[in-house]
Design a protein around this motif. Structure first.
Motif, PDB file in Angstrom:
ATOM      1  N   TRP A  33       0.756  -1.391   0.039  1.00 62.66           N
ATOM      2  CA  TRP A  33      -0.097  -0.089  -0.118  1.00 62.66           C
ATOM      3  C   TRP A  33       0.858   1.255  -0.130  1.00 62.66           C
ATOM      4  N   SER A  67      -9.668   2.235  -1.920  1.00 58.37           N
ATOM      5  CA  SER A  67     -10.729   1.212  -1.360  1.00 58.37           C
ATOM      6  C   SER A  67     -10.064   1.452   0.013  1.00 58.37           C
ATOM      7  N   THR A  68     -11.241   0.675   0.814  1.00 63.46           N
ATOM      8  CA  THR A  68     -11.084   0.790   2.205  1.00 63.46           C
ATOM      9  C   THR A  68      -9.800   0.153   2.871  1.00 63.46           C
ATOM     10  N   GLU A  69      -9.251  -1.121   1.830  1.00 58.62           N
ATOM     11  CA  GLU A  69      -8.070  -1.678   2.228  1.00 58.62           C
ATOM     12  C   GLU A  69      -6.751  -0.637   2.001  1.00 58.62           C
ATOM     13  N   GLU A  70      -7.075   0.009   1.073  1.00 58.68           N
ATOM     14  CA  GLU A  70      -5.907   1.023   0.788  1.00 58.68           C
ATOM     15  C   GLU A  70      -5.500   2.031   1.618  1.00 58.68           C
ATOM     16  N   ALA A  72      -7.006   1.915   5.160  1.00 59.54           N
ATOM     17  CA  ALA A  72      -6.216   1.275   6.044  1.00 59.54           C
ATOM     18  C   ALA A  72      -4.723   0.932   6.002  1.00 59.54           C
ATOM     19  N   GLY A  73      -4.403   0.399   4.853  1.00 58.25           N
ATOM     20  CA  GLY A  73      -2.991   0.076   4.729  1.00 58.25           C
ATOM     21  C   GLY A  73      -2.110   1.232   4.869  1.00 58.25           C
ATOM     22  N   ARG A  76      -2.001   2.517   8.356  1.00 53.98           N
ATOM     23  CA  ARG A  76      -1.012   1.751   9.218  1.00 53.98           C
ATOM     24  C   ARG A  76       0.209   1.722   8.904  1.00 53.98           C
TER      25      ARG A  76
END
Length: 129
Positions: A33, A67-70, A72-73, A76
């Motif tokens: 990410w 995206s939600t994953e991007e 969050a990544g 983090r």
């Protein structure tokens, strides 16, 4: 350098070129990410930039398009880098400039991590008069 509108991502900006491996950098951290690397013109003893790997100009662009994953990544990754650099206990500053008035120089979302000394106030206070 003016920052492009959200739809006008510049694939030739310096961070896009770093992500493609066209310009070398001193990598601190990398995952799927984000990429974190030392700033070439450090403003503090520790000055690292963290950039998402996607084509995002600003926080507004990122929050709308990623995206939600991007999201969050990337968030983090910023926290992980601060901890990896040993800055968690003494403290550090995160800075993300957005747009011309904030002096964003590269039209790719990025977060500066500053640390390694006491940083003082965030902005110079001006007196009205």
């Amino acid at each position: 350098m003016p920052v492009a509108a959200i739809a006008d991502y510049d694939d030739n900006n310096i961070f896009a070129r770093i992500l493609r491996g066209e310009i070398p950098n001193k990598t601190v951290y990398e995952d799927q990410w984000a990429l974190a690397f030392h700033d070439i013109n450090p403003q503090a003893p520790v000055h690292v930039l963290v950039i998402p790997k996607g084509r995002y100009v600003s926080w507004a662009d990122f929050s709308k398009q990623a995206s939600t994953e991007e999201v969050a990544g990337f968030v983090r990754a910023v926290g992980t880098v601060g901890e990896m650099l040993g800055l968690e206990a003494p403290g550090y500053r995160l800075l993300a400039n957005a747009g011309l008035d904030a002096h964003q120089e590269v039209p790719h979302l990025h977060v500066h991590i500053f640390g390694g000394r006491k940083l003082g106030p965030m902005l110079v206070r001006r007196t009205e008069g």
